[in-house]
Structure formats: structure tokens, C-alpha cells
Scaffold this motif. Structure first.
Motif, mmCIF file in Angstrom:
data_model
loop_
_atom_site.group_PDB
_atom_site.id
_atom_site.type_symbol
_atom_site.label_atom_id
_atom_site.label_comp_id
_atom_site.label_asym_id
_atom_site.label_seq_id
_atom_site.Cartn_x
_atom_site.Cartn_y
_atom_site.Cartn_z
ATOM 1 N N ALA A 94 0.860 -1.190 0.000
ATOM 2 C CA ALA A 94 0.000 0.000 0.000
ATOM 3 C C ALA A 94 0.888 1.229 0.000
ATOM 4 N N PHE A 95 1.227 1.713 -1.191
ATOM 5 C CA PHE A 95 2.137 2.872 -1.277
ATOM 6 C C PHE A 95 1.951 3.663 -2.564
ATOM 7 N N GLN A 96 1.128 3.210 -3.498
ATOM 8 C CA GLN A 96 1.112 3.744 -4.852
ATOM 9 C C GLN A 96 -0.302 4.076 -5.316
ATOM 10 N N HIS A 97 -0.373 4.898 -6.381
ATOM 11 C CA HIS A 97 -1.687 5.147 -6.980
ATOM 12 C C HIS A 97 -1.831 4.304 -8.241
ATOM 13 N N ARG A 98 -2.996 4.395 -8.839
ATOM 14 C CA ARG A 98 -3.323 3.504 -9.948
ATOM 15 C C ARG A 98 -2.406 3.692 -11.152
ATOM 16 N N GLY A 142 -8.359 -2.569 -3.149
ATOM 17 C CA GLY A 142 -9.051 -1.610 -2.293
ATOM 18 C C GLY A 142 -8.440 -0.231 -2.388
ATOM 19 N N ASN A 143 -9.278 0.782 -2.462
ATOM 20 C CA ASN A 143 -8.795 2.168 -2.535
ATOM 21 C C ASN A 143 -8.510 2.699 -1.138
ATOM 22 N N THR A 144 -7.540 3.581 -1.035
ATOM 23 C CA THR A 144 -7.160 4.108 0.276
ATOM 24 C C THR A 144 -7.379 5.615 0.382
ATOM 25 N N PHE A 145 -6.626 6.402 -0.392
ATOM 26 C CA PHE A 145 -6.726 7.859 -0.257
ATOM 27 C C PHE A 145 -6.148 8.527 -1.491
ATOM 28 N N ILE A 146 -6.309 9.816 -1.553
ATOM 29 C CA ILE A 146 -5.626 10.628 -2.559
ATOM 30 C C ILE A 146 -4.850 11.709 -1.819
ATOM 31 N N ILE A 147 -3.665 12.012 -2.304
ATOM 32 C CA ILE A 147 -2.836 13.045 -1.696
ATOM 33 C C ILE A 147 -2.845 14.253 -2.626
ATOM 34 N N TYR A 166 -5.457 8.799 -9.749
ATOM 35 C CA TYR A 166 -4.579 9.324 -8.713
ATOM 36 C C TYR A 166 -4.911 8.766 -7.329
ATOM 37 N N TRP A 167 -5.871 7.872 -7.256
ATOM 38 C CA TRP A 167 -6.218 7.275 -5.973
ATOM 39 C C TRP A 167 -5.169 6.240 -5.586
ATOM 40 N N ASN A 168 -4.734 6.285 -4.346
ATOM 41 C CA ASN A 168 -3.826 5.264 -3.835
ATOM 42 C C ASN A 168 -4.596 3.993 -3.505
ATOM 43 N N LEU A 169 -3.853 2.906 -3.338
ATOM 44 C CA LEU A 169 -4.538 1.610 -3.286
ATOM 45 C C LEU A 169 -3.780 0.566 -2.478
ATOM 46 N N ILE A 170 -4.454 -0.559 -2.269
ATOM 47 C CA ILE A 170 -3.864 -1.762 -1.686
ATOM 48 C C ILE A 170 -3.759 -2.780 -2.816
ATOM 49 N N ALA A 171 -2.574 -3.325 -3.025
ATOM 50 C CA ALA A 171 -2.365 -4.275 -4.115
ATOM 51 C C ALA A 171 -2.100 -5.675 -3.583
ATOM 52 N N ALA A 172 -2.559 -6.673 -4.353
ATOM 53 C CA ALA A 172 -2.350 -8.079 -4.002
ATOM 54 C C ALA A 172 -1.963 -8.856 -5.254
ATOM 55 N N ARG A 173 -1.390 -10.040 -5.051
ATOM 56 C CA ARG A 173 -1.108 -10.920 -6.184
ATOM 57 C C ARG A 173 -2.411 -11.476 -6.740
ATOM 58 N N THR A 174 -2.535 -11.470 -8.045
ATOM 59 C CA THR A 174 -3.731 -12.009 -8.692
ATOM 60 C C THR A 174 -3.917 -13.476 -8.334
ATOM 61 N N GLU A 175 -2.832 -14.220 -8.254
ATOM 62 C CA GLU A 175 -2.898 -15.649 -7.935
ATOM 63 C C GLU A 175 -3.556 -15.889 -6.578
ATOM 64 N N ASP A 176 -3.251 -15.035 -5.614
ATOM 65 C CA ASP A 176 -3.791 -15.222 -4.260
ATOM 66 C C ASP A 176 -5.297 -15.000 -4.204
#
Length: 333
Positions: free
Chosen positions: A135-139, A157-162, A276-286
Motif C-alpha cells: 500500500a504505497f502507490q496510486h493507480r 481496495g482504494n485508500t486515499f488521494i494526496i 490518482y487514488w492510492n490503493l492496496i495491491a495483491a497478487r492475482t494468484e492469491d
């Protein structure tokens, strides 16, 4: 009794000279010294060695059984926690995620922060299975990483915009800017393009209608004021405000330099641009594993909470603004 236990018991029960022989093989110097010791003292030493060997045997057997019992208890315990490793960049993220971490602990999930010092490594670590989420990046950045490296990771999942606000140590409002003034913007494509949109929204420039989503200085059609735009590294812009007339500053760097949102001469209001929305990323496989999906749903829900928003406002003065919390990106998983 396992083989290791039998081995130690056999050694402990062996004749005293045998025990001395073991020590002779392991250390020739001890052997020569033993030859100089009186027979009575040798017997005392041999008995001591035998007792030590027996104690070692009991310890080894006890340790082996204990480890097995612990493993069995861990695997069968209903209270066992699930550890989810979350990759972040900067200690500030640990503050933002603190309420979620506390809530998840009550739900049987240990959210473990894994810190990275750059923006390149976290996606690689995620793709390679070294962490579970990041969780450190935007789209835009996520997509550029996928395009460049072929990572099979995705937004869950979306988190925030800076916001990117315009700051100045020399003028109090955008209206005070005049021809010849220098305005600094980040020199990277993503933040630089976004900064130009901020300058357009502030009424300083007009971009060409056909400009890309991430425009460049070459895409400026009209200067409403003949300002000079200087492209600098995003992290040094706050420290150069004394040398330029104004600068577009990333929120995280504004925080580092103590710049407050209320001091901005123009506040970024383009907060509905999803890229520009930041997000939570996961592996597609998981995301094909029901157990992991269930855990990740809890992580997203724990973050998208009133407690997290309170941290945004109370601790960070509104530099982080919740975005996209009404989107359930795991609904069909």
C-alpha cells in the motif's frame, strides 16, 4: 523413544573409557592431559562426563517432544493468528495504518509492516511472494509497473488521494504571481503531469485539448501569465521555495517540511480522478484462494474506517483524503 534419545542413552550407559575415547577423538590435547591425571581423578571425571551426557540426552528428548507438541498445538489452535505482510514506504504509513492494525488483531490477523526505502522494490517483492500486500502507490504507478515488468498484481481496495498543492514563501495568492516568476513542478512524468493540471486549474496556463493524461510542458497551449516553469526533483521542491516564486509540492514532502494545507496559495481540488487514488495491491494468484480473499477483505474494511479518517484529519491535517471507499473491489472474488 526416538533414535536420537537412544543414541544419547547408549553413550551415557557406555563404559567410562569409551566416554574418554570420545573426548580423545575430539581433542587430542585433552587426551595427553588426561594421561597425566591420577586414575582416581580420571574416574571422577568419567562419572561427571557420563552424567553430563545423560543430561544432554534427556534435554534433547525433551526439546524434541516439546517442539512437536508446540507445532501440533499451533496447527490445531482456534486462536492462532494469520499474519499478513504489508509492504509500505515510510514510517508515516505505519501511523496511517495503526487503527487498522489494532482492529485486525481483534479479528485474528497480525498485520506486519514491511518497510521499503524506494518505490521500485515493493511491487517486485509482492509479485515474488515476499509480502502479501502493499500500500504505497496510486493507480497510474501500478499500471506503469505492470506494463513495464508484467507483474500479475492488482488493486483490491482504494485508500486515499494526496493533493498536490501550490506553495510559496513570496506571495500570498495566485493572483500575486506575475510575468517572469518561476514556478517549480516535479520532473517525473506522473507528478509533473498532474502538477501542470493543478496550474491549469489555478488559471495560470491552458493545456492543449489533445494532451495526454500525463501532459508535459510541451502540451501547454497558453500562458495566462508568463511564468517560467522549472522541473525539479519532487523531494527538493520544498527546500527550494526560497529560490523560486512558487512550487507544486507532493503531500508527503509537504509533511516532511512542515508545510500546512492552509498555507497553500492554491489547493488541488481534482480529487475525483481515480487514476490518482492510492490503493492496496495483491497478487492475482492469491485472489483464487478463498481463505486469503477473506483475510484481505478484512484488511480493506479495517482500513476504510472512521478511525483511519480521523488519523488523516487529526494527525496529518488533511493531507490524506479518503477516496473510493464506496468501491468493493473484492465483491466478485
Amino acid at each position: 523413544m526416538n533414535l536420537l534419545c537412544k543414541f544419547y542413552f547408549m553413550r551415557a550407559a557406555a563404559r567410562k573409557p569409551s566416554i574418554l575415547a570420545v573426548f580423545n577423538m575430539s581433542n587430542e590435547k585433552i587426551y595427553h592431559k588426561m594421561e597425566e591425571i591420577p586414575m582416581k581423578l580420571k574416574r571422577i571425571i568419567a562419572l561427571s562426563l557420563s552424567a553430563a551426557s545423560l543430561a544432554l540426552a534427556l534435554t534433547a528428548c525433551g526439546s524434541s517432544s516439546s517442539a512437536s507438541d508446540d507445532a501440533a498445538q499451533a496447527s490445531g489452535s482456534s486462536d492462532a493468528q494469520t499474519t499478513v505482510k504489508l509492504g509500505v514506504v515510510g514510517a508515516i504509513y505505519e501511523d496511517i495504518w495503526a487503527p487498522a492494525k489494532e482492529k485486525l488483531a481483534d479479528e485474528g490477523i497480525d498485520l506486519e509492516f514491511v518497510q521499503f526505502s524506494d518505490y521500485v522494490t515493493p511491487n517486485n517483492a509482492l509479485a515474488n511472494g515476499e509480502i502479501d500486500l502493499n500500500a504505497f502507490q496510486h493507480r497510474i504507478y501500478l499500471q506503469s509497473e505492470i506494463d513495464s515488468y508484467g507483474y500479475e498484481i492488482e488493486n483490491i481496495g482504494n485508500t486515499f488521494i494526496i493533493p498536490l498543492n501550490l506553495y510559496s514563501d513570496k506571495v500570498k495568492s495566485v493572483d500575486e504571481l506575475k510575468d517572469g516568476d518561476t514556478v517549480a513542478i516535479p520532473d517525473d512524468a506522473t507528478n509533473g503531469g498532474r502538477a501542470l493540471k493543478v496550474l491549469e486549474a489555478a488559471g495560470l496556463i491552458k493545456l492543449k485539448d489533445g494532451a495526454d493524461f500525463n501532459p508535459t510542458v510541451d502540451d501547454i497551449e497558453t500562458y495566462h501569465k508568463q511564468i517560467k516553469i522549472e522541473e525539479l526533483k519532487a523531494n527538493i521542491i520544498p527546500s527550494t521555495l526560497a529560490d523560486v516564486t512558487a512550487g507544486v509540492v507532493n503531500g508527503n514532502y509537504a509533511l516532511d517540511f512542515g508545510l500546512k494545507t492552509e498555507d497553500a496559495i492554491y489547493k488541488d481540488d481534482k480529487l475525483d480522478i481515480e487514476e490518482y487514488w492510492n490503493l492496496i495491491a495483491a497478487r492475482t494468484e492469491d485472489l483464487s484462494d478463498p481463505a486469503k480473499v477473506e483475510a484481505y477483505k478484512k484488511v480493506v474494511a479495517a482500513f476504510q474506517s472512521d478511525e483511519t479518517e480521523a488519523v488523516f484529519n487529526d494527525q496529518f491535517g488533511g493531507y490524506f483524503i479518503k477516496a473510493g471507499w464506496d468501491q468493493d473491489l473484492l465483491a466478485d472474488k
